[in-house]
Design an enzyme around this catalytic site. Structure first.
Site, mmCIF file in Angstrom:
data_model
loop_
_atom_site.group_PDB
_atom_site.id
_atom_site.type_symbol
_atom_site.label_atom_id
_atom_site.label_comp_id
_atom_site.label_asym_id
_atom_site.label_seq_id
_atom_site.Cartn_x
_atom_site.Cartn_y
_atom_site.Cartn_z
ATOM 1 C CG HIS A 249 -1.512 -1.112 1.623
ATOM 2 N ND1 HIS A 249 -2.714 -1.593 0.975
ATOM 3 C CD2 HIS A 249 -1.325 -2.131 2.413
ATOM 4 C CE1 HIS A 249 -3.174 -2.922 1.451
ATOM 5 N NE2 HIS A 249 -2.353 -3.347 2.277
ATOM 6 C CD GLN B 41 -1.057 1.116 4.682
ATOM 7 O OE1 GLN B 41 -0.166 0.480 5.250
ATOM 8 N NE2 GLN B 41 -2.284 0.926 4.411
ATOM 9 C CG HIS C 243 -10.021 -4.085 2.290
ATOM 10 N ND1 HIS C 243 -9.960 -4.658 3.473
ATOM 11 C CD2 HIS C 243 -8.845 -3.588 2.408
ATOM 12 C CE1 HIS C 243 -9.505 -3.988 4.166
ATOM 13 N NE2 HIS C 243 -8.371 -3.445 3.485
ATOM 14 C CG HIS D 255 -1.935 -10.144 6.439
ATOM 15 N ND1 HIS D 255 -0.423 -9.663 6.307
ATOM 16 C CD2 HIS D 255 -2.566 -9.244 5.827
ATOM 17 C CE1 HIS D 255 -0.501 -8.724 6.049
ATOM 18 N NE2 HIS D 255 -1.640 -8.010 5.754
ATOM 19 C CG ASP E 242 0.861 -4.738 4.549
ATOM 20 O OD1 ASP E 242 0.115 -3.889 4.012
ATOM 21 O OD2 ASP E 242 0.457 -5.634 5.302
#
Ligand code: ZN
Length: 460
Positions: free
Chosen positions: A61, A64, A212, A274, A325
Site C-alpha cells: 500500500h 502508507q 479488500h 497474511h 505491506d
C-alpha cells in the site's frame, strides 16, 4: 542496442553459472546466456557482482510509506494500541493526499524498493476517490498515478485495484473510508476496467483483481467479481487479526479461511494476504487448494498480527511469497529473516525455511518468494533467467567483504542472513540499470518531489 553483460555469477534454478555472459536485445530481452564470451562485435559491460532474479514484492500500500515511524509514539503508555488504533492513523493520512502527492510518495517508495533489489511490485490499491469521496473524472486517476510512479522509478507494477464496499461484516462504510468505496460489483468492475486501461501506457504494468477482505465486501458481490477474474491473480487480505476471525464467526458462523474455501472455487490464482490465524484444517485447505499465501513479516510484526503456521503449510506443499505491506521495512532480505526467526523463536528449531529437496535456507527462501511472487503478478515464468525473458535482476556486490570471501555454496544464505541494502550493487529492469553502483538513476528529482509533498502534507 544489443549488449553483453559479464557477471561474476548468474543464479539459475539448479546452480550458479560462473562467469556468466548474458546478451540482451534493444528491448532488454535475453537473447543468450553462456559461460563463454560471445564472439560478437557489441558492447560488453563487466559487472563486479552476482546476478539473481529481481525480488517480487507481492503486497504494497504505497501511500502508507509516508507514515513509517509515525505510529510508534504512545502518549498514554497505559492505553491499548493495536491494529485498529493504527488503522485510525492510517485512515487520517489516506484522507489528506491529492493525486500528485500520492504519486510522489509512491515514486519515492518504488525507487527505494529498487535499491533493495525488488523489480516488481503488486500494489493493493484502495484510495480510489477524491478527498470528499467523489470519483475522479478519470475513474482510475489514483491507479494511473501509481503506474506513473512505477514508470518514473523504473519498477514493474501489478496494479490491483481493490473492491472495498462496506465498513465491516454487514455494516455501512464509515465516513473515513469514503475514498475507498465501490458500491457494488458493477462499479468495481468499471474501476477494474479503467485500471486496466491505465496500465497500457507502461510495458511493465498489468492488473490483478482485488477484494479488500471478507469484512469489506458482501458474498453476492464477491461472487460477481470472481466470475470476471479469468486468469488474473486474485488478491485478498484474510485472517490477519483475531477480531476479524471473531467477527466472521459471528456473521457467517465460520472462520474467514474456512468460509472462503467452503464458498468459492479457491485455486492457484488466489493470493491470500497474511492468513495469520488458521486452524490446522484451514492451513491444509489452503495448501490443497493450490492458493498462495503472501506474508509480510515486518508489517505483521509491527502491527502485532501474529505468526503464520509456516512449518505445517510447507510440509503440505504450501507456496508463499513476501510483501512489504505498510513499508515499515522494505528490505526483502529482512522479510525472509524475520519470517524465519518468528518460526525459530516459536518452534525452538533453526531449520525452518527448507524443503525435503532444499536444505539451504537462504536459497529456499529466495526460490519460494520468487516463484510465488511472480504468480502474484500473473507471471507464470518458472526459470530464473531464460532466453526471451527480460533481464530483471538484483546484483549482489562481489566486493562486499562477506560476499567476496564466500564460496558459491554459502553465498545466498550469507546474503539473506547477514545482508542489507549495501549488499545490492545495483538493480536492472528490462536489461537497464535502475540502480547502478547503489544509486538510483533519478534519485535527486524523486527525493526532491517527495520532500516537497511531505512538507505540504505536514503530518511527519
Ligand atoms: Zn495490506
Amino acid at each position: 542496442m544489443n549488449k553483453v553483460w559479464e557477471f561474476e555469477g548468474l543464479l539459475q534454478q539448479d546452480d550458479w553459472i560462473s562467469p556468466a555472459y548474458v546478451t540482451t536485445d534493444n528491448s532488454g530481452l535475453i537473447t543468450d546466456i553462456s559461460t563463454q564470451k560471445p564472439i560478437l562485435d557489441i558492447e560488453v559491460e563487466s559487472v563486479a557482482g552476482y546476478a539473481i532474479p529481481g525480488f517480487q514484492n507481492a503486497h504494497s500500500h504505497a501511500f502508507q510509506y509516508a507514515m513509517s515511524g509515525l505510529a510508534e509514539i504512545h502518549p498514554d503508555p497505559t492505553s491499548q494500541d493495536d491494529f485498529w488504533s493504527w488503522r485510525e492513523t492510517m485512515y487520517n493520512i489516506a484522507l489528506t493526499m491529492d493525486p500528485e502527492q500520492f504519486e510522489h510518495i509512491a515514486t519515492m517508495l518504488y525507487a527505494e524498493m529498487l535499491s533493495h533489489g525488488y523489480t516488481q511490485v503488486a500494489e493493493f490499491h484502495y484510495v480510489h476517490h477524491d478527498k470528499e469521496g467523489k470519483p475522479y473524472a478519470q475513474l482510475a486517476e489514483m491507479g494511473n498515478r501509481l503506474v506513473s510512479a512505477a514508470q518514473t522509478a523504473g519498477i514493474g507494477i501489478t496494479l490491483v485495484p481493490i473492491f472495498y464496499q462496506q465498513g465491516g461484516f454487514g455494516k455501512a462504510p464509515s465516513d473515513k473510508q469514503r475514498r475507498f468505496i465501490s458500491k457494488n460489483a458493477e462499479s468495481y468492475l468499471e474501476l477494474l476496467s479503467a485500471s486496466d486501461s491505465a496500465t497500457k501506457k507502461y510495458n511493465k504494468a498489468n492488473v490483478g483483481l482485488g477484494i479488500h477482505s471478507l469484512r469489506a465486501v458482501d458474498q453476492e458481490s464477491i461472487t460477481a467479481v470472481l466470475n470476471e477474474a479469468k486468469q488474473m491473480p486474485i488478491h485478498i487480505h484474510i485472517a490477519e487479526q483475531l477480531k476479524e476471525v471473531e467477527d466472521c464467526l459471528e456473521f457467517y458462523g465460520q472462520r474467514p479461511v474456512e468460509w472462503l474455501l467452503n464458498n468459492f472455487a479457491v485455486n492457484e490464482n488466489f493470493h491470500l494476504v497474511h492468513a495469520t490465524h488458521l486452524t490446522a484444517e484451514e492451513t491444509t485447505g489452503i495448501a490443497k487448494s493450490g492458493a498462495h499465501v503472501v506474508l509480510c513479516p515486518s508489517t505483521e510484526g509491527n502491527l502485532g498480527d501474529g505468526i503464520f503456521p509456516l512449518g505445517q503449510f510447507q510440509q503440505q506443499g504450501g507456496q508463499w511469497s513476501i510483501g512489504t505491506d505498510s513499508h515499515i521495512g522494505i528490505n526483502p532480505l529482512e522479510e525472509l529473516r524475520i519470517l524465519d526467526y518468528g518460526q525459530r523463536l516459536t518452534t525452538h528449531r533453526r531449520n525452518q525455511l527448507i524443503s525435503p529437496t532444499n536444505g539451504d535456507a537462504g536459497r529456499f527462501g529466495i526460490d519460494m518468494a520468487l516463484k510465488a511472487g511472480r504468480k502474484a503478478m500473473g507471471n507464470h515464468t518458472v526459470a530464473y533467467f531464460e532466453v526471451g525473458q527480460p533481464l530483471d535482476a538484483a546484483v549482489i556486490d562481489a566486493q562486499t567483504p562477506l560476499i567476496a570471501t564466500s564460496n558459491p555454496k554459502n553465498l545466498l544464505s550469507t546474503m539473506v542472513y547477514s545482508g542489507d541494502r549495501t549488499f545490492i550493487l545495483g538493480t536492472m529492469v528490462n536489461g537497464a540499470w535502475k540502480v547502478k553502483n547503489k544509486i538510483h538513476y533519478a534519485s535527486d528529482q524523486i527525493v526532491s518531489n517527495f520532500k516537497t509533498s511531505i512538507k505540504a502534507l505536514k503530518f511527519r
